[in-house]
Design a protein around this motif. Structure first.
Motif, PDB file in Angstrom:
ATOM      1  N   ASN A  71      -1.420  21.788  11.677  1.00 40.14           N
ATOM      2  CA  ASN A  71      -1.444  21.451  10.264  1.00 40.14           C
ATOM      3  C   ASN A  71      -2.806  21.832   9.682  1.00 40.14           C
ATOM      4  OD1 ASN A  71      -1.400  20.143   7.739  1.00 40.14           O
ATOM      5  ND2 ASN A  71      -0.301  18.376   8.547  1.00 40.14           N
ATOM      6  N   GLU A  72      -2.803  22.450   8.503  1.00 41.50           N
ATOM      7  CA  GLU A  72      -4.064  22.824   7.863  1.00 41.50           C
ATOM      8  C   GLU A  72      -4.867  21.607   7.410  1.00 41.50           C
ATOM      9  OE1 GLU A  72      -2.892  25.615   4.815  1.00 41.50           O
ATOM     10  OE2 GLU A  72      -3.112  27.303   6.200  1.00 41.50           O
ATOM     11  N   LEU A  89       0.842  -1.177   0.000  1.00 37.08           N
ATOM     12  CA  LEU A  89       0.000   0.000   0.000  1.00 37.08           C
ATOM     13  C   LEU A  89       0.885   1.237   0.000  1.00 37.08           C
ATOM     14  CD1 LEU A  89      -2.862   1.167   0.291  1.00 37.08           C
ATOM     15  CD2 LEU A  89      -2.556   1.035   2.753  1.00 37.08           C
ATOM     16  N   ARG A  90       0.614   2.144  -0.894  1.00 41.52           N
ATOM     17  CA  ARG A  90       1.400   3.370  -0.957  1.00 41.52           C
ATOM     18  C   ARG A  90       0.503   4.529  -0.553  1.00 41.52           C
ATOM     19  NH1 ARG A  90       5.410   5.545  -5.575  1.00 41.52           N
ATOM     20  NH2 ARG A  90       5.678   7.607  -4.695  1.00 41.52           N
ATOM     21  N   LEU A  91       0.810   5.093   0.598  1.00 42.53           N
ATOM     22  CA  LEU A  91       0.038   6.222   1.093  1.00 42.53           C
ATOM     23  C   LEU A  91       0.909   7.462   1.018  1.00 42.53           C
ATOM     24  CD1 LEU A  91      -1.511   4.538   4.231  1.00 42.53           C
ATOM     25  CD2 LEU A  91      -2.623   4.973   2.060  1.00 42.53           C
ATOM     26  N   GLU A  92       0.402   8.460   0.371  1.00 42.82           N
ATOM     27  CA  GLU A  92       1.123   9.721   0.297  1.00 42.82           C
ATOM     28  C   GLU A  92       0.245  10.804   0.899  1.00 42.82           C
ATOM     29  OE1 GLU A  92       2.577  10.645  -3.594  1.00 42.82           O
ATOM     30  OE2 GLU A  92       3.545   8.694  -3.814  1.00 42.82           O
ATOM     31  N   TYR A  93       0.865  11.593   1.757  1.00 42.55           N
ATOM     32  CA  TYR A  93       0.147  12.675   2.413  1.00 42.55           C
ATOM     33  C   TYR A  93       0.716  13.993   1.919  1.00 42.55           C
ATOM     34  CZ  TYR A  93      -1.270   8.830   5.380  1.00 42.55           C
ATOM     35  OH  TYR A  93      -1.763   7.639   5.837  1.00 42.55           O
ATOM     36  N   PRO A  94      -0.114  15.023   1.889  1.00 42.53           N
ATOM     37  CA  PRO A  94       0.390  16.315   1.410  1.00 42.53           C
ATOM     38  C   PRO A  94       1.429  16.890   2.366  1.00 42.53           C
ATOM     39  CG  PRO A  94      -1.810  16.559   2.348  1.00 42.53           C
ATOM     40  CD  PRO A  94      -1.503  15.092   2.331  1.00 42.53           C
ATOM     41  N   ASN A 117      -3.428  -1.562  14.695  1.00 46.66           N
ATOM     42  CA  ASN A 117      -2.648  -2.509  13.901  1.00 46.66           C
ATOM     43  C   ASN A 117      -1.474  -1.707  13.361  1.00 46.66           C
ATOM     44  OD1 ASN A 117      -1.469  -4.164  12.010  1.00 46.66           O
ATOM     45  ND2 ASN A 117      -3.414  -4.949  11.242  1.00 46.66           N
ATOM     46  N   TYR A 118      -0.341  -1.857  13.993  1.00 48.79           N
ATOM     47  CA  TYR A 118       0.811  -1.001  13.738  1.00 48.79           C
ATOM     48  C   TYR A 118       1.192  -0.937  12.269  1.00 48.79           C
ATOM     49  CZ  TYR A 118       5.326   1.213  14.577  1.00 48.79           C
ATOM     50  OH  TYR A 118       6.393   2.071  14.575  1.00 48.79           O
ATOM     51  N   ASP A 119       1.151  -2.083  11.576  1.00 50.19           N
ATOM     52  CA  ASP A 119       1.525  -2.090  10.165  1.00 50.19           C
ATOM     53  C   ASP A 119       0.591  -1.216   9.337  1.00 50.19           C
ATOM     54  OD1 ASP A 119       3.589  -3.786  10.737  1.00 50.19           O
ATOM     55  OD2 ASP A 119       2.506  -5.600  10.163  1.00 50.19           O
ATOM     56  N   SER A 120      -0.680  -1.217   9.666  1.00 50.38           N
ATOM     57  CA  SER A 120      -1.663  -0.463   8.888  1.00 50.38           C
ATOM     58  C   SER A 120      -1.606   1.032   9.164  1.00 50.38           C
ATOM     59  CB  SER A 120      -3.072  -0.962   9.184  1.00 50.38           C
ATOM     60  OG  SER A 120      -3.195  -2.303   8.814  1.00 50.38           O
ATOM     61  N   ILE A 121      -1.396   1.417  10.422  1.00 51.96           N
ATOM     62  CA  ILE A 121      -1.437   2.844  10.757  1.00 51.96           C
ATOM     63  C   ILE A 121      -0.061   3.497  10.735  1.00 51.96           C
ATOM     64  CG2 ILE A 121      -3.552   2.644  12.107  1.00 51.96           C
ATOM     65  CD1 ILE A 121      -1.846   2.722  14.639  1.00 51.96           C
ATOM     66  N   TYR A 122       0.985   2.726  10.502  1.00 55.06           N
ATOM     67  CA  TYR A 122       2.348   3.255  10.562  1.00 55.06           C
ATOM     68  C   TYR A 122       2.557   4.513   9.711  1.00 55.06           C
ATOM     69  CZ  TYR A 122       7.401   3.575  10.318  1.00 55.06           C
ATOM     70  OH  TYR A 122       8.686   4.046  10.371  1.00 55.06           O
ATOM     71  N   PRO A 123       2.155   4.527   8.418  1.00 54.90           N
ATOM     72  CA  PRO A 123       2.396   5.746   7.627  1.00 54.90           C
ATOM     73  C   PRO A 123       1.702   6.979   8.214  1.00 54.90           C
ATOM     74  CG  PRO A 123       1.812   3.916   6.196  1.00 54.90           C
ATOM     75  CD  PRO A 123       1.566   3.466   7.602  1.00 54.90           C
ATOM     76  N   ALA A 124       0.465   6.817   8.650  1.00 53.01           N
ATOM     77  CA  ALA A 124      -0.263   7.951   9.232  1.00 53.01           C
ATOM     78  C   ALA A 124       0.354   8.353  10.562  1.00 53.01           C
ATOM     79  CB  ALA A 124      -1.737   7.600   9.404  1.00 53.01           C
ATOM     80  N   PRO A 165      -9.748  13.963   9.960  1.00 55.00           N
ATOM     81  CA  PRO A 165     -10.704  12.985   9.428  1.00 55.00           C
ATOM     82  C   PRO A 165     -10.119  12.120   8.312  1.00 55.00           C
ATOM     83  CG  PRO A 165     -11.640  15.207   9.414  1.00 55.00           C
ATOM     84  CD  PRO A 165     -10.222  15.335   9.824  1.00 55.00           C
ATOM     85  N   ALA A 166      -9.278  12.683   7.465  1.00 52.01           N
ATOM     86  CA  ALA A 166      -8.701  11.907   6.363  1.00 52.01           C
ATOM     87  C   ALA A 166      -7.789  10.792   6.873  1.00 52.01           C
ATOM     88  CB  ALA A 166      -7.926  12.826   5.424  1.00 52.01           C
ATOM     89  N   LEU A 167      -7.188  10.983   8.033  1.00 45.02           N
ATOM     90  CA  LEU A 167      -6.291   9.982   8.602  1.00 45.02           C
ATOM     91  C   LEU A 167      -6.974   9.163   9.701  1.00 45.02           C
ATOM     92  CD1 LEU A 167      -3.070  12.162   8.921  1.00 45.02           C
ATOM     93  CD2 LEU A 167      -3.752  10.671   7.052  1.00 45.02           C
ATOM     94  N   LYS A 168      -8.230   9.504   9.998  1.00 46.53           N
ATOM     95  CA  LYS A 168      -8.998   8.855  11.057  1.00 46.53           C
ATOM     96  C   LYS A 168      -8.234   8.891  12.377  1.00 46.53           C
ATOM     97  CE  LYS A 168     -11.555   6.020   7.871  1.00 46.53           C
ATOM     98  NZ  LYS A 168     -11.905   4.702   7.404  1.00 46.53           N
ATOM     99  N   ALA A 169      -7.797  10.101  12.745  1.00 52.82           N
ATOM    100  CA  ALA A 169      -6.996  10.267  13.959  1.00 52.82           C
ATOM    101  C   ALA A 169      -7.328  11.584  14.638  1.00 52.82           C
ATOM    102  CB  ALA A 169      -5.518  10.223  13.610  1.00 52.82           C
TER     103      ALA A 169
END
Length: 189
Positions: free
Chosen positions: A51-52, A28-33, A163-170, A74-78
């Motif tokens: 952060n805006e 999965l490739r997650l890119e954030y602005p 789930n650390y692997d899933s939320i790691y990028p965020a 909301p976009a990161l569910k955090a």
């Protein structure tokens, strides 16, 4: 018929020369602005930049001993939960112990907890950030204080089962935001 069967059979055997290969794993490739920070306007005895990408801060929560704001992504569910308490009557030790104990509660699920000191003598801001690895409920926590009047603590939580692997990028993206919050805290007198 036999004359026709032999060439067809030969052709089929030659055309099936490559063995099938399994597909390579996909990641999965997650890119954030890139983060753009802007001063948060809150009726509290401190200011900071957020952060805006986060929602505007709409309300301040208040109890007899503390005040706080939630920085929602909301976009990161955090959400980063900030809690402010006044330092008075020698309660700094108690506030520090409470902040550290909150982090230690995650040791049951955490693979590791690393801590880094933070110090900004010009703004009179001192603190600690904890980065929590593994399937813990919170991936990052911090506190900052001026040691005299102000104490601010914060925690990062996701709206999902850890789930650390899933939320790691965020989590990595939001840890940078937490560091920026710490670096931009300015106490109001």
């Amino acid at each position: 018929m036999k004359r026709l069967a032999l060439p067809i059979l030969s052709l089929l055997m030659l055309s099936c020369g490559n063995d099938p290969l399994p597909k390579p794993k996909g990641y999965l490739r997650l890119e954030y602005p890139n983060a753009n920070y802007k001063k948060a306007i809150v009726p509290l005895p401190f200011s900071f930049e957020k952060n805006e990408l986060a929602n505007p801060i709409s309300a301040v929560k208040s109890t007899p001993n503390s005040k706080g704001v939630d920085i929602k992504y909301p976009a990161l569910k955090a959400t980063i939960y900030l809690t402010y308490k006044e330092v008075n009557n020698g309660n700094l030790d108690s506030l520090l112990r409470d902040a550290q104990n909150l982090t230690q509660k995650h040791t049951i699920k955490a693979d590791e907890i690393s801590s880094n000191l933070y110090e900004n003598k010009t703004q009179n801001v001192y603190g600690m950030i904890y980065e929590i690895g593994g399937d813990a409920a919170s991936q990052s926590q911090f506190y900052v204080t001026d040691s005299i009047n102000h104490f601010l603590s914060g925690s990062l939580y996701f709206y999902a089962k850890p789930n650390y692997d899933s939320i790691y990028p965020a989590a990595e993206y939001l840890k940078k935001d937490i560091r920026h919050i710490m670096e931009s805290v300015h106490w109001k007198e």
